[in-house]
Design an enzyme around this catalytic site. Sequence first.
Site, short mmCIF file in Angstrom:
data_model
loop_
_atom_site.label_atom_id
_atom_site.label_comp_id
_atom_site.label_asym_id
_atom_site.label_seq_id
_atom_site.Cartn_x
_atom_site.Cartn_y
_atom_site.Cartn_z
N GLY A 57 0.84 -1.20 0.00
CA GLY A 57 0.00 0.00 0.00
C GLY A 57 0.87 1.24 0.00
O GLY A 57 2.06 1.16 0.30
N CYS A 84 5.34 -6.13 1.27
CA CYS A 84 5.72 -4.71 1.27
C CYS A 84 5.08 -3.98 2.46
O CYS A 84 5.41 -4.27 3.59
CB CYS A 84 5.39 -4.09 -0.08
SG CYS A 84 6.27 -2.55 -0.32
N TYR A 85 4.09 -3.07 2.23
CA TYR A 85 3.47 -2.42 3.39
C TYR A 85 2.85 -3.47 4.31
O TYR A 85 2.85 -3.31 5.54
CB TYR A 85 2.39 -1.42 2.92
CG TYR A 85 1.64 -0.78 4.09
CD1 TYR A 85 2.19 0.28 4.78
CD2 TYR A 85 0.41 -1.30 4.52
CE1 TYR A 85 1.53 0.85 5.86
CE2 TYR A 85 -0.25 -0.74 5.60
CZ TYR A 85 0.31 0.34 6.26
OH TYR A 85 -0.33 0.88 7.34
N HIS A 171 7.85 -7.58 -4.17
CA HIS A 171 6.53 -7.97 -4.71
C HIS A 171 6.60 -9.28 -5.48
O HIS A 171 7.00 -9.29 -6.65
CB HIS A 171 6.00 -6.85 -5.61
CG HIS A 171 5.62 -5.63 -4.84
ND1 HIS A 171 4.38 -5.43 -4.31
CD2 HIS A 171 6.37 -4.57 -4.47
CE1 HIS A 171 4.35 -4.30 -3.65
NE2 HIS A 171 5.55 -3.75 -3.73
N GLU A 173 4.13 -10.86 -6.59
CA GLU A 173 3.00 -10.96 -7.52
C GLU A 173 3.28 -10.36 -8.88
O GLU A 173 2.54 -10.60 -9.82
CB GLU A 173 1.76 -10.29 -6.89
CG GLU A 173 1.78 -8.78 -6.76
CD GLU A 173 2.54 -8.27 -5.53
OE1 GLU A 173 3.38 -9.01 -4.99
OE2 GLU A 173 2.30 -7.12 -5.14
N ASP A 230 -11.07 -6.62 -24.76
CA ASP A 230 -11.95 -6.56 -23.58
C ASP A 230 -13.42 -6.38 -23.97
O ASP A 230 -14.29 -7.10 -23.51
CB ASP A 230 -11.53 -5.41 -22.65
CG ASP A 230 -10.04 -5.37 -22.45
OD1 ASP A 230 -9.42 -6.44 -22.60
OD2 ASP A 230 -9.50 -4.29 -22.16
N LYS A 371 -5.92 -8.58 -18.01
CA LYS A 371 -5.89 -8.83 -19.45
C LYS A 371 -5.61 -10.30 -19.78
O LYS A 371 -6.26 -10.89 -20.62
CB LYS A 371 -4.79 -7.94 -20.03
CG LYS A 371 -4.79 -7.85 -21.49
CD LYS A 371 -5.99 -7.08 -21.95
CE LYS A 371 -5.74 -6.19 -23.09
NZ LYS A 371 -6.76 -5.15 -23.19
#
Length: 515
Positions: A57, A84-85, A171, A173, A230, A371
Amino acid sequence: MQYKEEKVIVLDFGAQYAHLIARRVRHLSVYSELLPYDTSPSEISKINPSGIIFSGGPSSVHEKGSPRPQLEIFELGIPILGICYGLQVMVDILGGEVIKAPKREYGKASLEIDEESDLLSGIGPKTTVWMSHGDAPTKPPNGFITIGHTENSPYAAIRDESAQLFGLQFHPEVSHTPEGSKILQNFLFKVCKCKGSWMMESFVDSSVDSIKQLVGEGEKVLCALSGGIDSTVTAVLLQRAIPSNLTCVFVDHGLLRLNEANNVKAILEGKLGLNVMFEDEGARFISKLNGVFDPEEKRKIIGEEFIRSFEQFSDQHGPFEWLAQGTLYPDVIESAGGTGPSSRIKAHHNVGGLPEKMAFKLIEPLKDLYKDEVKTVGALLGLPKSFLEKHPFPGPGLAVRIIGEVTTEKLRICRDASAIVEEEITSSALYAKVWQAFAIVGDDRATGIQGDQRSEGYMVTIRVVESVDAMTADWTRLPFDLLEKMSNRITNEISKVSWVSYAISSKPPSTIEPQ
Ligand code: XMP
Protein backbone atom coordinates in the site's frame (compact mmCIF):
# COMPACT_ATOMS: atom_id res chain seq x y z
CA MET A 1 -17.31 -15.62 -9.45
CA GLN A 2 -18.20 -17.77 -6.53
CA TYR A 3 -16.30 -20.69 -5.20
CA LYS A 4 -16.76 -21.69 -1.62
CA GLU A 5 -14.56 -24.69 -0.96
CA GLU A 6 -11.01 -23.45 -0.64
CA LYS A 7 -10.12 -19.81 -0.46
CA VAL A 8 -7.22 -17.47 0.27
CA ILE A 9 -8.15 -13.89 1.08
CA VAL A 10 -6.12 -10.81 0.24
CA LEU A 11 -6.54 -7.83 2.57
CA ASP A 12 -6.31 -4.63 0.56
CA PHE A 13 -4.04 -1.98 2.09
CA GLY A 14 -4.32 0.18 -1.01
CA ALA A 15 -1.62 -1.24 -3.29
CA GLN A 16 -1.91 -0.94 -7.03
CA TYR A 17 -1.02 -4.64 -6.96
CA ALA A 18 -3.52 -5.85 -4.32
CA HIS A 19 -5.94 -7.31 -6.81
CA LEU A 20 -3.08 -8.71 -8.84
CA ILE A 21 -2.17 -10.89 -5.86
CA ALA A 22 -5.70 -12.36 -5.86
CA ARG A 23 -5.42 -12.88 -9.59
CA ARG A 24 -2.08 -14.70 -9.23
CA VAL A 25 -3.56 -16.94 -6.54
CA ARG A 26 -6.51 -17.80 -8.82
CA HIS A 27 -4.02 -18.55 -11.58
CA LEU A 28 -2.53 -21.14 -9.24
CA SER A 29 -6.02 -22.74 -9.06
CA VAL A 30 -6.95 -21.48 -5.60
CA TYR A 31 -9.99 -19.20 -5.43
CA SER A 32 -9.06 -15.79 -4.03
CA GLU A 33 -10.77 -12.52 -3.38
CA LEU A 34 -9.91 -9.11 -2.12
CA LEU A 35 -11.36 -7.76 1.13
CA PRO A 36 -10.91 -4.38 2.85
CA TYR A 37 -7.91 -4.23 5.23
CA ASP A 38 -10.19 -3.67 8.24
CA THR A 39 -12.27 -6.84 7.75
CA SER A 40 -12.78 -8.05 11.32
CA PRO A 41 -11.14 -11.22 12.64
CA SER A 42 -14.60 -12.66 13.39
CA GLU A 43 -15.70 -12.14 9.78
CA ILE A 44 -12.46 -13.74 8.60
CA SER A 45 -13.09 -16.71 10.93
CA LYS A 46 -16.51 -17.16 9.33
CA ILE A 47 -14.96 -17.20 5.84
CA ASN A 48 -12.43 -19.72 7.16
CA PRO A 49 -9.72 -19.09 4.54
CA SER A 50 -6.72 -21.38 4.15
CA GLY A 51 -4.45 -18.35 4.21
CA ILE A 52 -4.39 -14.54 4.38
CA ILE A 53 -2.21 -12.19 2.34
CA PHE A 54 -1.67 -8.57 3.39
CA SER A 55 -1.15 -6.48 0.25
CA GLY A 56 1.24 -3.58 -0.03
CA GLY A 57 0.00 0.00 0.00
CA PRO A 58 1.08 3.61 -0.46
CA SER A 59 0.97 4.48 3.29
CA SER A 60 3.72 4.55 5.89
CA VAL A 61 3.14 2.86 9.26
CA HIS A 62 4.32 6.13 10.82
CA GLU A 63 1.52 8.19 9.27
CA LYS A 64 -1.45 8.99 11.46
CA GLY A 65 -4.45 7.00 10.31
CA SER A 66 -2.45 4.55 8.19
CA PRO A 67 -4.45 1.36 7.53
CA ARG A 68 -3.89 -1.35 10.20
CA PRO A 69 -5.43 -4.79 10.67
CA GLN A 70 -6.72 -5.78 14.11
CA LEU A 71 -4.20 -7.54 16.38
CA GLU A 72 -6.49 -10.56 16.89
CA ILE A 73 -6.03 -11.48 13.24
CA PHE A 74 -2.63 -12.90 14.21
CA GLU A 75 -4.31 -15.15 16.78
CA LEU A 76 -6.63 -16.93 14.33
CA GLY A 77 -4.04 -19.64 13.60
CA ILE A 78 -4.34 -18.91 9.84
CA PRO A 79 -1.06 -18.50 7.90
CA ILE A 80 -0.37 -14.88 6.93
CA LEU A 81 1.94 -13.49 4.24
CA GLY A 82 2.64 -9.73 4.40
CA ILE A 83 3.88 -8.08 1.21
CA CYS A 84 5.72 -4.71 1.27
CA TYR A 85 3.47 -2.42 3.39
CA GLY A 86 1.76 -5.66 4.53
CA LEU A 87 5.14 -6.79 5.92
CA GLN A 88 5.85 -3.39 7.49
CA VAL A 89 2.49 -3.20 9.25
CA MET A 90 2.92 -6.77 10.53
CA VAL A 91 6.38 -5.95 11.90
CA ASP A 92 5.12 -2.73 13.50
CA ILE A 93 2.07 -4.35 15.16
CA LEU A 94 4.04 -7.34 16.46
CA GLY A 95 6.71 -5.20 18.15
CA GLY A 96 9.50 -4.90 15.56
CA GLU A 97 10.81 -1.66 14.10
CA VAL A 98 10.17 0.02 10.76
CA ILE A 99 11.93 3.18 9.60
CA LYS A 100 11.93 5.39 6.55
CA ALA A 101 14.65 3.62 4.53
CA PRO A 102 17.79 5.72 3.92
CA LYS A 103 17.40 4.87 0.22
CA ARG A 104 14.02 4.38 -1.43
CA GLU A 105 14.12 1.27 -3.59
CA TYR A 106 12.24 0.95 -6.89
CA GLY A 107 12.85 -1.70 -9.50
CA LYS A 108 15.10 -4.74 -9.60
CA ALA A 109 17.14 -6.06 -6.64
CA SER A 110 18.97 -9.30 -6.03
CA LEU A 111 17.62 -11.42 -3.17
CA GLU A 112 20.05 -13.76 -1.40
CA ILE A 113 18.54 -16.65 0.54
CA ASP A 114 19.79 -16.86 4.14
CA GLU A 115 17.79 -19.73 5.69
CA GLU A 116 15.68 -22.62 4.51
CA SER A 117 11.93 -22.05 4.71
CA ASP A 118 8.73 -23.42 3.24
CA LEU A 119 8.07 -20.03 1.62
CA LEU A 120 11.37 -19.79 -0.28
CA SER A 121 11.82 -23.51 -0.83
CA GLY A 122 13.44 -24.23 -4.22
CA ILE A 123 14.39 -20.53 -4.73
CA GLY A 124 17.90 -19.14 -5.02
CA PRO A 125 20.62 -19.05 -3.75
CA LYS A 126 20.16 -15.67 -5.56
CA THR A 127 17.09 -14.45 -7.41
CA THR A 128 15.86 -11.19 -8.93
CA VAL A 129 12.99 -9.46 -7.11
CA TRP A 130 11.00 -6.26 -7.78
CA MET A 131 11.02 -3.60 -5.07
CA SER A 132 8.84 -0.52 -4.66
CA HIS A 133 9.09 0.92 -1.16
CA GLY A 134 10.12 3.86 1.02
CA ASP A 135 9.90 2.34 4.54
CA ALA A 136 11.69 -0.86 5.61
CA PRO A 137 12.02 -2.95 8.80
CA THR A 138 15.19 -2.45 10.87
CA LYS A 139 14.31 -5.04 13.50
CA PRO A 140 11.90 -7.96 13.03
CA PRO A 141 9.51 -8.83 15.89
CA ASN A 142 10.54 -11.48 18.46
CA GLY A 143 10.30 -14.99 17.07
CA PHE A 144 11.04 -13.91 13.47
CA ILE A 145 14.22 -14.78 11.58
CA THR A 146 15.57 -13.46 8.30
CA ILE A 147 15.26 -15.87 5.40
CA GLY A 148 16.46 -13.53 2.65
CA HIS A 149 18.13 -10.13 2.16
CA THR A 150 19.09 -7.71 -0.61
CA GLU A 151 21.82 -5.11 -0.67
CA ASN A 152 19.52 -2.37 0.64
CA SER A 153 17.01 -4.49 2.58
CA PRO A 154 18.55 -6.66 5.32
CA TYR A 155 15.06 -7.98 6.16
CA ALA A 156 13.72 -8.51 2.63
CA ALA A 157 12.16 -11.87 3.64
CA ILE A 158 11.35 -12.92 7.22
CA ARG A 159 9.39 -15.68 8.90
CA ASP A 160 8.02 -16.92 12.18
CA GLU A 161 7.35 -20.44 10.99
CA SER A 162 5.90 -21.63 14.31
CA ALA A 163 3.19 -18.97 14.05
CA GLN A 164 3.01 -19.40 10.23
CA LEU A 165 3.71 -15.69 9.66
CA PHE A 166 5.82 -14.54 6.69
CA GLY A 167 6.82 -11.16 5.32
CA LEU A 168 8.34 -10.04 2.03
CA GLN A 169 9.65 -6.55 1.34
CA PHE A 170 9.47 -7.17 -2.43
CA HIS A 171 6.53 -7.97 -4.71
CA PRO A 172 6.24 -11.67 -5.60
CA GLU A 173 3.00 -10.96 -7.52
CA VAL A 174 4.56 -8.88 -10.31
CA SER A 175 5.92 -10.55 -13.40
CA HIS A 176 9.28 -8.80 -12.91
CA THR A 177 9.95 -11.01 -9.90
CA PRO A 178 10.71 -14.09 -12.03
CA GLU A 179 10.35 -16.60 -9.18
CA GLY A 180 7.43 -14.73 -7.58
CA SER A 181 4.89 -17.24 -8.79
CA LYS A 182 6.93 -20.07 -7.23
CA ILE A 183 6.99 -18.14 -3.92
CA LEU A 184 3.20 -17.67 -3.96
CA GLN A 185 2.82 -21.32 -4.93
CA ASN A 186 4.95 -22.29 -1.90
CA PHE A 187 2.76 -20.13 0.34
CA LEU A 188 -0.43 -21.72 -1.00
CA PHE A 189 0.63 -25.33 -1.16
CA LYS A 190 3.46 -25.76 1.35
CA VAL A 191 2.35 -23.28 4.03
CA CYS A 192 -1.46 -23.12 3.65
CA LYS A 193 -1.75 -26.75 2.45
CA CYS A 194 -4.22 -25.82 -0.33
CA LYS A 195 -5.32 -28.45 -2.85
CA GLY A 196 -5.80 -26.14 -5.88
CA SER A 197 -8.96 -27.17 -7.71
CA TRP A 198 -10.40 -23.83 -8.96
CA MET A 199 -10.64 -23.30 -12.75
CA MET A 200 -11.20 -20.37 -15.14
CA GLU A 201 -14.08 -22.22 -16.85
CA SER A 202 -16.04 -21.54 -13.66
CA PHE A 203 -15.80 -17.84 -14.54
CA VAL A 204 -17.47 -18.20 -17.96
CA ASP A 205 -20.37 -20.27 -16.55
CA SER A 206 -20.93 -18.09 -13.50
CA SER A 207 -20.81 -14.81 -15.46
CA VAL A 208 -23.21 -16.06 -18.15
CA ASP A 209 -25.58 -17.06 -15.30
CA SER A 210 -25.27 -13.75 -13.50
CA ILE A 211 -25.84 -11.71 -16.70
CA LYS A 212 -29.02 -13.75 -17.30
CA GLN A 213 -30.19 -13.01 -13.77
CA LEU A 214 -29.26 -9.32 -13.91
CA VAL A 215 -31.02 -8.38 -17.15
CA GLY A 216 -34.79 -8.50 -16.83
CA GLU A 217 -36.97 -9.93 -19.59
CA GLY A 218 -37.56 -7.33 -22.29
CA GLU A 219 -34.75 -5.07 -21.00
CA LYS A 220 -32.31 -3.91 -23.66
CA VAL A 221 -28.51 -3.89 -23.36
CA LEU A 222 -26.24 -1.60 -25.35
CA CYS A 223 -22.70 -2.97 -25.61
CA ALA A 224 -20.02 -0.39 -26.32
CA LEU A 225 -17.52 -2.06 -28.65
CA SER A 226 -14.07 -0.71 -29.47
CA GLY A 227 -12.85 -3.73 -31.39
CA GLY A 228 -10.33 -4.44 -28.63
CA ILE A 229 -10.15 -7.72 -26.75
CA ASP A 230 -11.95 -6.56 -23.58
CA SER A 231 -15.09 -5.13 -25.15
CA THR A 232 -15.25 -7.93 -27.73
CA VAL A 233 -15.03 -10.66 -25.07
CA THR A 234 -17.76 -8.75 -23.17
CA ALA A 235 -19.96 -8.72 -26.30
CA VAL A 236 -19.44 -12.43 -26.94
CA LEU A 237 -20.29 -13.27 -23.29
CA LEU A 238 -23.47 -11.16 -23.57
CA GLN A 239 -24.38 -12.75 -26.85
CA ARG A 240 -24.10 -16.14 -25.17
CA ALA A 241 -26.19 -15.04 -22.18
CA ILE A 242 -28.88 -12.73 -23.63
CA PRO A 243 -28.67 -12.69 -27.47
CA SER A 244 -32.10 -11.18 -28.09
CA ASN A 245 -31.60 -8.28 -25.65
CA LEU A 246 -28.27 -7.18 -27.15
CA THR A 247 -27.24 -4.33 -29.49
CA CYS A 248 -23.57 -3.45 -30.14
CA VAL A 249 -22.32 0.00 -31.10
CA PHE A 250 -18.87 1.22 -32.17
CA VAL A 251 -18.26 4.94 -31.70
CA ASP A 252 -15.41 6.38 -33.80
CA HIS A 253 -14.08 9.29 -31.71
CA GLY A 254 -11.62 10.45 -34.34
CA LEU A 255 -8.67 9.46 -32.15
CA LEU A 256 -8.17 6.02 -33.66
CA ARG A 257 -5.11 4.54 -35.34
CA LEU A 258 -4.64 4.53 -39.12
CA ASN A 259 -7.47 2.55 -40.85
CA GLU A 260 -8.66 1.29 -37.47
CA ALA A 261 -12.42 1.66 -37.99
CA ASN A 262 -12.29 -0.41 -41.19
CA ASN A 263 -10.06 -3.08 -39.64
CA VAL A 264 -12.37 -3.37 -36.63
CA LYS A 265 -15.42 -3.65 -38.87
CA ALA A 266 -13.83 -6.50 -40.83
CA ILE A 267 -13.08 -8.49 -37.66
CA LEU A 268 -16.27 -7.90 -35.69
CA GLU A 269 -18.74 -8.36 -38.51
CA GLY A 270 -16.70 -10.77 -40.59
CA LYS A 271 -14.85 -13.20 -38.34
CA LEU A 272 -16.95 -12.87 -35.21
CA GLY A 273 -20.37 -12.43 -36.78
CA LEU A 274 -21.42 -9.69 -34.33
CA ASN A 275 -24.09 -7.28 -35.43
CA VAL A 276 -22.55 -3.83 -34.86
CA MET A 277 -23.76 -0.29 -35.61
CA PHE A 278 -20.97 2.18 -36.48
CA GLU A 279 -21.26 5.86 -35.46
CA ASP A 280 -18.82 8.54 -36.67
CA GLU A 281 -18.53 11.13 -33.89
CA GLY A 282 -14.96 12.31 -34.59
CA ALA A 283 -15.75 15.97 -35.22
CA ARG A 284 -17.63 16.33 -31.91
CA PHE A 285 -14.94 14.67 -29.75
CA ILE A 286 -12.10 16.65 -31.35
CA SER A 287 -13.91 19.97 -30.96
CA LYS A 288 -14.52 19.24 -27.23
CA LEU A 289 -10.77 18.68 -26.80
CA ASN A 290 -9.85 22.07 -28.28
CA GLY A 291 -7.69 24.05 -25.88
CA VAL A 292 -7.52 21.20 -23.32
CA PHE A 293 -3.99 20.45 -22.04
CA ASP A 294 -4.54 18.55 -18.79
CA PRO A 295 -4.43 14.74 -19.28
CA GLU A 296 -7.05 13.96 -16.64
CA GLU A 297 -9.38 16.56 -18.13
CA LYS A 298 -8.93 15.01 -21.58
CA ARG A 299 -9.87 11.59 -20.18
CA LYS A 300 -12.93 13.00 -18.43
CA ILE A 301 -14.11 14.78 -21.56
CA ILE A 302 -13.70 11.62 -23.64
CA GLY A 303 -15.44 9.46 -20.98
CA GLU A 304 -18.33 11.93 -20.88
CA GLU A 305 -18.60 12.26 -24.67
CA PHE A 306 -18.73 8.47 -25.01
CA ILE A 307 -21.70 8.37 -22.64
CA ARG A 308 -23.39 11.26 -24.50
CA SER A 309 -22.95 9.32 -27.78
CA PHE A 310 -24.50 6.22 -26.21
CA GLU A 311 -27.41 8.27 -24.83
CA GLN A 312 -27.99 9.82 -28.24
CA PHE A 313 -27.88 6.34 -29.78
CA SER A 314 -30.32 5.11 -27.13
CA ASP A 315 -32.75 7.93 -27.98
CA GLN A 316 -32.68 6.89 -31.64
CA HIS A 317 -32.60 3.09 -31.30
CA GLY A 318 -33.53 2.32 -27.69
CA PRO A 319 -34.34 2.91 -25.00
CA PHE A 320 -31.57 0.78 -23.45
CA GLU A 321 -31.63 0.17 -19.71
CA TRP A 322 -28.09 -1.21 -19.59
CA LEU A 323 -24.70 -0.21 -20.92
CA ALA A 324 -22.14 -3.03 -21.12
CA GLN A 325 -18.43 -2.16 -21.07
CA GLY A 326 -15.25 -4.21 -21.17
CA THR A 327 -13.80 -2.61 -18.03
CA LEU A 328 -10.88 -4.57 -16.55
CA TYR A 329 -9.54 -4.56 -13.02
CA PRO A 330 -6.46 -2.44 -13.82
CA ASP A 331 -8.82 0.29 -15.15
CA VAL A 332 -10.72 0.18 -11.85
CA ILE A 333 -7.69 0.21 -9.58
CA GLU A 334 -5.73 2.87 -11.50
CA SER A 335 -8.81 5.07 -11.31
CA ALA A 336 -8.89 4.37 -7.52
CA GLY A 337 -12.20 2.51 -7.53
CA GLY A 338 -11.13 -0.65 -5.68
CA THR A 339 -11.75 -2.05 -2.18
CA GLY A 340 -8.80 -0.40 -0.45
CA PRO A 341 -7.29 3.04 0.18
CA SER A 342 -5.36 3.15 -3.12
CA SER A 343 -4.34 6.35 -4.88
CA ARG A 344 -5.58 7.49 -8.29
CA ILE A 345 -3.03 6.99 -11.07
CA LYS A 346 -5.24 7.73 -14.08
CA ALA A 347 -8.97 8.15 -14.51
CA HIS A 348 -9.50 5.47 -17.14
CA HIS A 349 -12.11 6.85 -19.50
CA ASN A 350 -14.57 4.06 -18.73
CA VAL A 351 -14.29 4.29 -14.91
CA GLY A 352 -13.02 7.53 -13.36
CA GLY A 353 -13.90 9.34 -16.59
CA LEU A 354 -17.62 8.50 -16.45
CA PRO A 355 -19.98 11.41 -15.89
CA GLU A 356 -21.86 11.53 -12.56
CA LYS A 357 -25.22 11.55 -14.30
CA MET A 358 -25.97 9.00 -16.95
CA ALA A 359 -29.07 7.23 -18.09
CA PHE A 360 -27.73 3.66 -17.93
CA LYS A 361 -27.05 0.97 -15.39
CA LEU A 362 -23.65 -0.66 -15.99
CA ILE A 363 -22.80 -4.27 -16.79
CA GLU A 364 -19.05 -4.94 -16.52
CA PRO A 365 -18.56 -8.72 -16.47
CA LEU A 366 -14.74 -8.50 -16.69
CA LYS A 367 -14.13 -5.94 -13.99
CA ASP A 368 -12.43 -8.41 -11.64
CA LEU A 369 -10.09 -9.74 -14.29
CA TYR A 370 -6.72 -8.89 -15.77
CA LYS A 371 -5.89 -8.83 -19.45
CA ASP A 372 -4.28 -12.26 -19.48
CA GLU A 373 -7.34 -13.72 -17.70
CA VAL A 374 -9.59 -12.03 -20.29
CA LYS A 375 -7.53 -13.65 -23.03
CA THR A 376 -8.12 -17.03 -21.38
CA VAL A 377 -11.86 -16.30 -21.24
CA GLY A 378 -11.72 -15.21 -24.93
CA ALA A 379 -10.02 -18.48 -25.87
CA LEU A 380 -12.62 -20.46 -23.89
CA LEU A 381 -15.31 -18.56 -25.85
CA GLY A 382 -13.64 -19.56 -29.14
CA LEU A 383 -12.13 -16.21 -30.26
CA PRO A 384 -9.32 -16.70 -32.82
CA LYS A 385 -5.69 -16.67 -31.54
CA SER A 386 -4.69 -13.87 -33.96
CA PHE A 387 -7.42 -11.68 -32.46
CA LEU A 388 -6.37 -12.48 -28.88
CA GLU A 389 -2.80 -11.40 -29.70
CA LYS A 390 -3.91 -7.85 -30.61
CA HIS A 391 -2.15 -5.17 -28.60
CA PRO A 392 -4.31 -3.20 -26.17
CA PHE A 393 -5.32 0.27 -27.32
CA PRO A 394 -6.55 2.78 -24.73
CA GLY A 395 -10.18 3.90 -24.94
CA PRO A 396 -9.22 7.61 -25.15
CA GLY A 397 -7.08 6.59 -28.13
CA LEU A 398 -4.33 8.84 -29.43
CA ALA A 399 -5.41 11.62 -27.04
CA VAL A 400 -3.33 9.98 -24.28
CA ARG A 401 -0.35 9.60 -26.62
CA ILE A 402 -0.42 13.28 -27.56
CA ILE A 403 1.10 15.31 -24.74
CA GLY A 404 -0.64 18.66 -24.33
CA GLU A 405 -3.42 19.85 -26.62
CA VAL A 406 -4.76 17.51 -29.32
CA THR A 407 -4.24 19.41 -32.58
CA THR A 408 -4.82 18.19 -36.13
CA GLU A 409 -1.09 18.35 -36.79
CA LYS A 410 -0.06 16.37 -33.71
CA LEU A 411 -2.84 13.85 -34.39
CA ARG A 412 -1.49 13.31 -37.92
CA ILE A 413 2.06 12.86 -36.65
CA CYS A 414 1.07 10.52 -33.80
CA ARG A 415 -1.14 8.41 -36.08
CA ASP A 416 1.39 8.09 -38.92
CA ALA A 417 4.36 7.47 -36.60
CA SER A 418 2.42 4.82 -34.66
CA ALA A 419 1.58 3.06 -37.92
CA ILE A 420 5.30 2.96 -38.82
CA VAL A 421 6.23 1.60 -35.37
CA GLU A 422 3.56 -1.12 -35.58
CA GLU A 423 4.51 -2.02 -39.17
CA GLU A 424 8.19 -2.38 -38.32
CA ILE A 425 7.49 -4.38 -35.16
CA THR A 426 5.27 -6.70 -37.20
CA SER A 427 7.76 -7.19 -40.00
CA SER A 428 10.47 -7.99 -37.44
CA ALA A 429 8.20 -10.74 -36.05
CA LEU A 430 8.09 -9.01 -32.65
CA TYR A 431 4.39 -8.06 -32.57
CA ALA A 432 3.22 -11.03 -30.54
CA LYS A 433 6.20 -10.77 -28.17
CA VAL A 434 5.63 -7.20 -27.02
CA TRP A 435 2.71 -5.77 -25.05
CA GLN A 436 2.37 -2.48 -26.92
CA ALA A 437 4.30 -0.56 -29.57
CA PHE A 438 3.41 3.02 -30.46
CA ALA A 439 4.57 6.61 -30.92
CA ILE A 440 4.10 9.68 -28.74
CA VAL A 441 4.21 13.33 -29.68
CA GLY A 442 4.23 16.45 -27.51
CA ASP A 443 4.96 20.12 -28.07
CA ASP A 444 8.75 19.91 -27.91
CA ARG A 445 10.47 20.97 -31.12
CA ALA A 446 14.02 20.30 -32.14
CA THR A 447 16.29 21.57 -34.86
CA GLY A 448 16.92 19.44 -37.89
CA ILE A 449 18.73 19.69 -41.17
CA GLN A 450 16.96 18.66 -44.32
CA GLY A 451 18.30 19.20 -47.86
CA ASP A 452 21.13 21.36 -46.45
CA GLN A 453 18.62 23.64 -44.83
CA ARG A 454 17.79 24.26 -41.21
CA SER A 455 14.40 22.85 -40.25
CA GLU A 456 12.48 22.71 -37.03
CA GLY A 457 10.11 19.89 -36.24
CA TYR A 458 8.38 17.90 -33.56
CA MET A 459 10.11 15.28 -31.43
CA VAL A 460 8.50 11.85 -31.64
CA THR A 461 9.09 9.23 -28.95
CA ILE A 462 8.80 5.52 -29.65
CA ARG A 463 7.46 3.40 -26.78
CA VAL A 464 7.65 -0.41 -26.92
CA VAL A 465 7.03 -2.35 -23.71
CA GLU A 466 6.71 -5.88 -22.43
CA SER A 467 4.16 -6.74 -19.80
CA VAL A 468 1.90 -9.55 -18.64
CA ASP A 469 -0.94 -7.58 -17.11
CA ALA A 470 -0.14 -3.86 -17.59
CA MET A 471 0.38 -3.44 -13.84
CA THR A 472 4.14 -3.48 -14.37
CA ALA A 473 6.03 -3.17 -17.62
CA ASP A 474 9.56 -3.02 -18.89
CA TRP A 475 10.87 -1.34 -22.04
CA THR A 476 11.79 -3.70 -24.83
CA ARG A 477 15.46 -3.94 -25.74
CA LEU A 478 14.87 -3.49 -29.48
CA PRO A 479 17.79 -4.10 -31.85
CA PHE A 480 19.53 -0.82 -32.77
CA ASP A 481 19.04 -1.54 -36.48
CA LEU A 482 15.30 -1.71 -35.98
CA LEU A 483 15.24 1.53 -33.98
CA GLU A 484 17.32 3.18 -36.68
CA LYS A 485 14.91 2.03 -39.38
CA MET A 486 11.91 3.33 -37.44
CA SER A 487 13.64 6.67 -36.85
CA ASN A 488 14.62 7.05 -40.52
CA ARG A 489 11.14 6.23 -41.71
CA ILE A 490 9.47 8.57 -39.21
CA THR A 491 11.66 11.58 -40.07
CA ASN A 492 11.60 10.88 -43.83
CA GLU A 493 7.95 9.93 -44.31
CA ILE A 494 6.23 12.28 -41.86
CA SER A 495 6.52 15.99 -42.44
CA LYS A 496 7.45 18.30 -39.55
CA VAL A 497 9.26 15.66 -37.49
CA SER A 498 12.95 16.29 -36.86
CA TRP A 499 13.93 14.04 -33.96
CA VAL A 500 13.02 10.56 -32.72
CA SER A 501 13.75 9.20 -29.24
CA TYR A 502 13.11 5.88 -27.51
CA ALA A 503 11.44 5.66 -24.08
CA ILE A 504 13.54 3.55 -21.68
CA SER A 505 11.51 3.83 -18.46
CA SER A 506 9.82 0.88 -16.82
CA LYS A 507 6.45 0.89 -15.02
CA PRO A 508 6.84 1.78 -12.19
CA PRO A 509 8.11 4.47 -11.91
CA SER A 510 6.57 5.49 -15.29
CA THR A 511 3.26 4.33 -16.74
CA ILE A 512 2.87 2.74 -20.16
CA GLU A 513 0.96 5.58 -21.84
CA PRO A 514 2.52 9.02 -21.38
CA GLN A 515 -0.73 10.60 -20.19
P1 XMP B 1 -0.88 2.83 -18.09
O1 XMP B 1 -0.59 3.97 -19.01
O2 XMP B 1 -1.76 3.22 -16.93
O3 XMP B 1 -1.72 1.81 -18.94
O4 XMP B 1 0.35 2.12 -17.62
C1 XMP B 1 -2.00 0.48 -18.58
C2 XMP B 1 -2.74 -0.17 -19.73
O5 XMP B 1 -4.04 0.39 -19.85
C3 XMP B 1 -4.21 1.05 -21.09
N1 XMP B 1 -4.91 2.30 -20.79
C4 XMP B 1 -6.23 2.48 -20.96
N2 XMP B 1 -7.17 1.67 -21.45
N3 XMP B 1 -8.79 3.35 -21.10
C5 XMP B 1 -8.45 2.12 -21.53
O6 XMP B 1 -9.32 1.40 -22.04
C6 XMP B 1 -7.92 4.23 -20.59
O7 XMP B 1 -8.28 5.35 -20.20
C7 XMP B 1 -6.56 3.76 -20.52
N4 XMP B 1 -5.40 4.32 -20.06
C8 XMP B 1 -4.42 3.40 -20.25
C9 XMP B 1 -2.82 1.24 -21.65
O8 XMP B 1 -2.81 1.29 -23.06
C10 XMP B 1 -2.06 0.07 -21.08
O9 XMP B 1 -2.21 -1.11 -21.85
